[in-house]
Write a protein that holds these residues in place. Structure first.
Motif, PDB file in Angstrom:
ATOM      1  N   GLU A  43       0.345  -2.741  -3.725  1.00  0.00           N
ATOM      2  CA  GLU A  43       1.255  -1.619  -3.469  1.00  0.00           C
ATOM      3  C   GLU A  43       0.809  -0.371  -4.238  1.00  0.00           C
ATOM      4  OE1 GLU A  43       5.948  -0.372  -4.191  1.00  0.00           O
ATOM      5  OE2 GLU A  43       5.312  -2.463  -4.455  1.00  0.00           O
ATOM      6  N   LEU A  44       0.607   0.717  -3.517  1.00  0.00           N
ATOM      7  CA  LEU A  44       0.203   1.979  -4.130  1.00  0.00           C
ATOM      8  C   LEU A  44       1.379   2.602  -4.882  1.00  0.00           C
ATOM      9  CD1 LEU A  44      -1.960   4.283  -4.411  1.00  0.00           C
ATOM     10  CD2 LEU A  44      -0.936   5.290  -2.353  1.00  0.00           C
ATOM     11  N   TYR A  45       1.103   3.087  -6.083  1.00  0.00           N
ATOM     12  CA  TYR A  45       2.108   3.786  -6.878  1.00  0.00           C
ATOM     13  C   TYR A  45       1.890   5.296  -6.793  1.00  0.00           C
ATOM     14  CZ  TYR A  45       4.761   5.272 -11.018  1.00  0.00           C
ATOM     15  OH  TYR A  45       5.634   5.904 -11.875  1.00  0.00           O
ATOM     16  N   GLN A  46       0.639   5.732  -6.980  1.00  0.00           N
ATOM     17  CA  GLN A  46       0.340   7.165  -6.911  1.00  0.00           C
ATOM     18  C   GLN A  46      -1.156   7.349  -6.695  1.00  0.00           C
ATOM     19  OE1 GLN A  46       2.057   9.291 -10.174  1.00  0.00           O
ATOM     20  NE2 GLN A  46       2.025  11.266  -9.145  1.00  0.00           N
ATOM     21  N   LEU A  47      -1.507   8.394  -5.944  1.00  0.00           N
ATOM     22  CA  LEU A  47      -2.909   8.665  -5.642  1.00  0.00           C
ATOM     23  C   LEU A  47      -3.239  10.124  -5.908  1.00  0.00           C
ATOM     24  CD1 LEU A  47      -5.691   7.992  -4.370  1.00  0.00           C
ATOM     25  CD2 LEU A  47      -4.638   8.289  -2.119  1.00  0.00           C
ATOM     26  N   PHE A  48      -4.327  10.320  -6.649  1.00  0.00           N
ATOM     27  CA  PHE A  48      -4.811  11.669  -6.949  1.00  0.00           C
ATOM     28  C   PHE A  48      -6.214  11.804  -6.372  1.00  0.00           C
ATOM     29  CE2 PHE A  48      -2.016  10.252 -10.350  1.00  0.00           C
ATOM     30  CZ  PHE A  48      -1.124  11.317 -10.474  1.00  0.00           C
ATOM     31  N   GLU A  57       0.122   9.496   1.235  1.00  0.00           N
ATOM     32  CA  GLU A  57       0.518  10.650   0.429  1.00  0.00           C
ATOM     33  C   GLU A  57      -0.392  10.787  -0.792  1.00  0.00           C
ATOM     34  OE1 GLU A  57       4.377  12.316  -2.077  1.00  0.00           O
ATOM     35  OE2 GLU A  57       4.636  10.709  -0.611  1.00  0.00           O
ATOM     36  N   THR A  58      -0.956  11.959  -0.957  1.00  0.00           N
ATOM     37  CA  THR A  58      -1.950  12.205  -2.007  1.00  0.00           C
ATOM     38  C   THR A  58      -1.598  13.448  -2.796  1.00  0.00           C
ATOM     39  OG1 THR A  58      -3.685  11.255  -0.596  1.00  0.00           O
ATOM     40  CG2 THR A  58      -4.407  12.566  -2.478  1.00  0.00           C
ATOM     41  N   THR A  59      -1.724  13.370  -4.110  1.00  0.00           N
ATOM     42  CA  THR A  59      -1.593  14.556  -4.954  1.00  0.00           C
ATOM     43  C   THR A  59      -2.979  15.163  -5.098  1.00  0.00           C
ATOM     44  OG1 THR A  59       0.242  13.592  -6.212  1.00  0.00           O
ATOM     45  CG2 THR A  59      -0.936  15.435  -7.230  1.00  0.00           C
ATOM     46  N   ILE A  81      -3.266   4.745  -8.735  1.00  0.00           N
ATOM     47  CA  ILE A  81      -2.503   3.805  -9.557  1.00  0.00           C
ATOM     48  C   ILE A  81      -1.838   2.815  -8.604  1.00  0.00           C
ATOM     49  CG2 ILE A  81      -0.670   3.538 -11.263  1.00  0.00           C
ATOM     50  CD1 ILE A  81      -1.018   6.505 -11.970  1.00  0.00           C
ATOM     51  N   PHE A  82      -2.063   1.516  -8.855  1.00  0.00           N
ATOM     52  CA  PHE A  82      -1.450   0.472  -8.040  1.00  0.00           C
ATOM     53  C   PHE A  82      -0.563  -0.403  -8.919  1.00  0.00           C
ATOM     54  CE2 PHE A  82      -4.961   1.662  -5.342  1.00  0.00           C
ATOM     55  CZ  PHE A  82      -4.486   1.460  -4.045  1.00  0.00           C
TER      56      PHE A  82
END
Length: 238
Positions: A43-48, A57-59, A81-82
């Protein structure tokens, strides 16, 4: 959106095992690795990323910001971050690989890739073995971490209760090329410097080894990842 101070603080903290376990998060860097995890059950938490090349969704951040948060000398487009998944119970079948206190992240990463290559779906690690979510391990697996079930446990207790035959690798073990190697069992590989510990040795039913063919036979031992490749090839090649 841009990267925040809290984002940077979190990312930096995840380089340490204590905070990875506390937050239940880990880092993945590079386009190939990130895509492998995006296409898995993780599970993806956040992507840069410096470019909008991922279908999630990408920052978007600058190359300078990526350099700030990356642990790589040459960052590759993105950092994700996963979430660390909850461990699954070990259902014993076929071949299981077990590691007794393997400490080097590069070795563990390579061993995980070898499991993927040779179709070893279950990897048992002693509690002293390096964390498989260490960024250097994740990087070395090149995505294979998404396909291997890894369990950390008290290895001594696990071997005391397993119903599978246990094989340990030793310098004076019987040659893997002369042994009748089964399709089911637990293969134990030891620590880089000390090999298999005494407490684990007593629980091994068969000692196996890789014979030396050189005339001088001066090499003391093989790297644990190299030895794992040879042993898995012998088991799977029968």
């Amino acid at each position: 959106m841009s990267i925040t101070k809290n984002d940077i603080k979190l990312i930096k903290s995840l380089n340490q095992k204590k905070f990875r376990h506390q937050e239940q998060l880990f880092l993945v860097e590079g386009v190939k690795g990130i895509r492998e995890f995006l296409n898995s059950d993780f599970e993806l938490y956040q992507l840069f990323a410096t470019d909008a090349i991922f279908d999630v969704e990408t920052t978007l951040i600058s190359p300078k910001d990526l350099q700030r948060i990356s642990a790589l000398k040459t960052p590759n487009t993105g950092l994700a971050i996963f979430r660390i998944p909850k461990p699954k119970p070990v259902l014993e079948s076929s071949l299981v690989l077990a590691l007794d206190d393997v400490r080097d992240p590069g070795n563990l990463g390579t061993i995980i890739r070898l499991c993927d290559w040779f179709g070893i779906e279950k990897l048992i690690c002693s509690l002293e073995t390096v964390d498989c979510y260490n960024p250097k391990v994740v990087q070395a697996t090149m995505g294979s971490l998404t396909r291997i079930q890894i369990n950390y446990t008290n290895l001594e207790r696990y071997l005391e209760h397993t119903k599978l035959e246990t094989f340990g690798t030793f310098m004076d073990g019987n040659s893997i090329y002369s042994e009748a190697l089964p399709q089911e069992g637990v293969i134990i590989m030891g620590n880089e410097a000390n090999g298999i510990s005494k407490k684990i040795e007593r629980l091994i039913s068969k000692k196996i080894g890789i014979p030396r063919f050189g005339d001088l036979k001066a090499t003391e031992s093989l790297n644990v990842a190299t030895a794992t490749a040879i042993v898995l090839s012998a088991f799977k090649g029968r």
